[in-house]
Scaffold this motif. Structure first.
Motif, PDB file in Angstrom:
ATOM      1  N   ARG A 161      19.692  42.206  37.356  1.00 42.65           N
ATOM      2  CA  ARG A 161      20.334  42.206  36.047  1.00 42.65           C
ATOM      3  C   ARG A 161      21.285  43.371  35.919  1.00 42.65           C
ATOM      4  O   ARG A 161      22.402  43.244  35.445  1.00 42.65           O
ATOM      5  N   ARG A 213      24.643  43.152  37.443  1.00 41.97           N
ATOM      6  CA  ARG A 213      25.627  42.294  36.793  1.00 41.97           C
ATOM      7  C   ARG A 213      26.261  42.951  35.586  1.00 41.97           C
ATOM      8  O   ARG A 213      27.143  42.397  34.964  1.00 41.97           O
ATOM      9  N   ARG A 214      25.790  44.102  35.223  1.00 38.34           N
ATOM     10  CA  ARG A 214      26.338  44.760  34.042  1.00 38.34           C
ATOM     11  C   ARG A 214      27.509  45.635  34.422  1.00 38.34           C
ATOM     12  O   ARG A 214      27.438  46.419  35.341  1.00 38.34           O
ATOM     13  N   THR A 265      34.190  45.298  27.417  1.00 36.24           N
ATOM     14  CA  THR A 265      33.644  43.957  27.280  1.00 36.24           C
ATOM     15  C   THR A 265      33.802  43.434  25.861  1.00 36.24           C
ATOM     16  O   THR A 265      33.634  42.258  25.612  1.00 36.24           O
ATOM     17  N   ASP A 296      19.791  36.560  28.092  1.00 38.96           N
ATOM     18  CA  ASP A 296      20.544  36.886  29.309  1.00 38.96           C
ATOM     19  C   ASP A 296      21.977  36.396  29.101  1.00 38.96           C
ATOM     20  O   ASP A 296      22.275  35.222  29.271  1.00 38.96           O
ATOM     21  N   ASP A 355      25.921  37.178  30.038  1.00 37.86           N
ATOM     22  CA  ASP A 355      26.954  37.912  30.765  1.00 37.86           C
ATOM     23  C   ASP A 355      28.196  38.152  29.913  1.00 37.86           C
ATOM     24  O   ASP A 355      28.967  39.080  30.175  1.00 37.86           O
ATOM     25  N   GLN A 376      27.094  41.068  27.927  1.00 36.56           N
ATOM     26  CA  GLN A 376      26.245  41.960  28.710  1.00 36.56           C
ATOM     27  C   GLN A 376      24.997  42.363  27.929  1.00 36.56           C
ATOM     28  O   GLN A 376      24.600  43.530  27.879  1.00 36.56           O
ATOM     29  N   TYR A 404      21.111  41.885  27.840  1.00 33.71           N
ATOM     30  CA  TYR A 404      19.973  41.495  28.672  1.00 33.71           C
ATOM     31  C   TYR A 404      18.714  42.109  28.059  1.00 33.71           C
ATOM     32  O   TYR A 404      18.492  43.315  28.147  1.00 33.71           O
TER      33      TYR A 404
END
Length: 430
Positions: free
Chosen positions: A6, A9-10, A16, A216, A218, A221, A223
Motif C-alpha cells: 500500500r 502506491r502512495r 494529488t 483503498d 488510489d 491516496q 488507505y
C-alpha cells in the motif's frame, strides 16, 4: 494487500488534490471541509467568553463579503445572544484555485469554479432542532436568472446540474437556485475553498471516524484499514474527498461517507472538552473565518456567535443530516440524478413548518451503522401514586394557551441520512 505494498502506491507529492488527471478528480471534500468550516464558524464560540481582542483577531481574517439578491442592507447587528427565530444558512464548497496555494493546481490553467458540495443548514424557530441537507452535485435543477457582478443578469436555465450555479452567478446564484428548489428563504451563506478542512481539522485536533471495511483509493491516496481513525489535516481532506474508496464509488456514496465525518465532528464539538475550551473554540473560529467568503449578512462576528448560541443546546438526536431525495436519471443527454418531488416536498414542508423529522431510510451507500456503538440506557422514572383527577367543572375555563408539541414527520425510506446521535462507519470498497 500488505501495508508495504500500500505504501509503495502512495505518492509523496501533495499535488494529488489537483483537479485534472487521475489524482485530481474531485473536490467535494474540500467543499465539505468547508461546510464544516462554515458550520463550525457558526458553532464557533457557543456561550464562551472571548476577549475583545479575540473578536478583532478573527474579524480581520474574514474574507470580503458577497451581497445576496434578497438581502436587505443596513440590518442591525444582534446582541451577543442566541439569534431570534429560525436560521437558514447555505454552505458551499468551491473548487476554484483562485487565491489558493499552488499545491492545489495552477489557477491559470484550472479555471473551473464549481460548487462540488452544497449544504443547507436549517435551525428551527424554537432552537430545538437542526437539519443539514446535502444536495448531490450532479442533480439536475432549474436555475433562475442570476445577477452578474458588473450588472445585468444571466439567463435562467430549465435543467442544469446544481454544481454549475457557482460559475454562472457566484454564491448569490447558488442561493437563488436552492431557494427556488426548496421554497425556503436563505438569508445567510458562506463559500469556502481548499484550505478550510485542513485548518479546521487541525483546530479541533482531528476527528475520529469509524471504518467498517477497508478503504483503498488510489485517486485520493486514501488507505484506511477497518477500525477507528483520528483524521487531521491532509488525511481529513482526502477522506472527505474519497469517492472511489467508499460504497459504490458514486458521489452519493461520498455524501454518506462525509456524514460519518460530520456527525462525529458535531459530537466532538458538543463535548464538554470542546465547548468549554476557549482556546480551541477560538482556533476553530479563526480557521473558519480565514477560509470563507461570507454573505454580508453573515460577515459580522456577532452574527456568527448568535447563530452558534442557537445551536449549542440542540440534542444530538435532533441534529439531522439528510441527502436531498433523488434517483438516477438524465437530462439533455447527460447522466446524473433527478429530484424526487414527493419525498422532497415532505422534507421541505416539515422544515418550513418547523416540525421535527424522523428518518426511516438507511444511512446511504457509503456508510453503515456502527455495530459497536455505545448503548445509552433511558433512565426509568419511579412510578408515581395514582390519584383520581376530578372531572372538569363546565363553569371553569380551560387553559387554551397551553402549547402542543408539533407533529413529528416520518420521512419515507427514499430519504437517506443520519442524526448526530447515530454512530456510523464508512463502508469501504474492500
Amino acid at each position: 494487500m500488505s501495508e508495504l505494498s500500500r505504501r509503495s502506491r502512495r505518492s509523496p507529492q501533495v499535488s494529488t488534490i489537483a483537479r485534472h488527471g487521475r489524482l485530481k478528480k474531485s473536490n467535494p471534500f474540500r467543499t465539505i471541509a468547508q461546510f464544516v468550516a462554515g458550520a463550525l464558524a457558526v458553532l464557533l464560540v457557543s456561550g464562551t467568553a472571548v476577549s475583545a481582542y479575540a473578536f478583532w483577531d478573527i474579524a480581520k481574517d474574514v474574507q470580503p463579503s458577497v451581497t445576496l439578491a434578497n438581502e436587505t442592507p443596513g440590518v442591525s447587528v444582534p446582541n451577543i445572544d442566541a439569534i431570534e427565530g429560525g436560521v437558514n444558512l447555505l454552505l458551499v464548497g468551491s473548487d476554484s484555485r483562485a487565491g489558493q496555494d499552488g499545491v492545489f493546481g495552477d489557477a491559470k490553467k484550472e479555471t473551473g469554479n464549481l460548487n462540488d458540495v452544497t449544504m443547507l443548514m436549517h435551525i428551527s424557530e424554537d432552537h430545538t432542532a437542526a437539519t443539514v441537507i446535502s444536495f448531490p452535485r450532479d442533480m439536475f435543477v432549474s436555475i433562475p436568472a442570476c445577477p452578474k457582478e458588473g450588472g445585468g443578469t444571466y439567463n435562467a436555465m430549465s435543467s442544469q446540474k446544481i454544481n454549475s450555479t457557482l460559475q454562472y452567478g457566484g454564491l448569490a446564484c447558488t442561493v437563488l437556485t436552492v431557494e427556488k428548489l426548496t421554497g425556503l428563504s436563505i438569508p445567510f451563506a458562506a463559500e469556502v475553498q481548499f484550505n478550510g478542512v485542513i485548518e479546521l481539522s487541525n483546530a479541533v485536533g482531528g476527528v475520529d471516524v469509524c471504518v467498517a471495511e477497508p478503504i483503498d483509493d488510489d485517486y485520493t491516496q486514501t488507505y484506511l484499514d477497518a477500525g477507528t481513525h483520528t483524521l487531521q489535516g491532509m488525511a481529513a481532506l482526502q477522506f472527505l474527498r474519497t469517492r472511489h474508496g467508499v460504497g459504490d464509488g458514486s458521489d452519493l456514496g461520498r455524501i454518506s461517507n462525509q456524514q460519518v465525518f460530520l456527525s462525529s465532528l458535531v459530537r466532538q464539538l458538543k463535548s464538554s472538552e470542546t465547548l468549554t475550551d476557549p482556546g480551541k473554540l477560538f482556533g476553530i473560529a479563526k480557521a473558519a473565518a480565514g477560509n470563507m467568503t461570507l454573505s454580508n449578512s453573515l460577515s459580522n462576528i456577532n452574527t456568527m456567535v448568535s447563530i452558534a448560541m442557537a445551536l449549542k443546546n440542540i440534542p444530538l438526536e435532533q441534529v439531522v443530516f439528510v441527502q436531498y431525495p433523488n434517483a438516477a436519471g438524465e437530462s439533455g443527454g447527460q447522466s446524473g440524478v433527478l429530484p424526487l418531488k414527493v419525498p422532497a416536498k415532505q422534507l421541505v414542508d416539515a422544515l418550513i413548518a418547523d416540525q421535527p423529522i424522523t428518518l426511516t431510510g438507511d444511512t446511504g451507500v457509503g456508510s453503515v451503522l456502527d455495530p459497536n456503538a455505545p448503548v445509552t440506557e433511558t433512565p426509568v422514572a419511579p412510578e408515581e401514586p395514582v390519584t383520581e383527577t376530578p372531572a372538569p367543572d363546565s363553569t371553569t375555563p380551560t387553559d387554551s394557551a397551553t402549547p402542543t408539541a408539533p407533529e413529528v414527520v416520518e420521512l419515507p425510506k427514499t430519504v437517506q441520512g443520519q442524526t448526530a446521535g447515530d454512530y456510523t462507519c464508512s463502508k469501504g470498497n474492500k
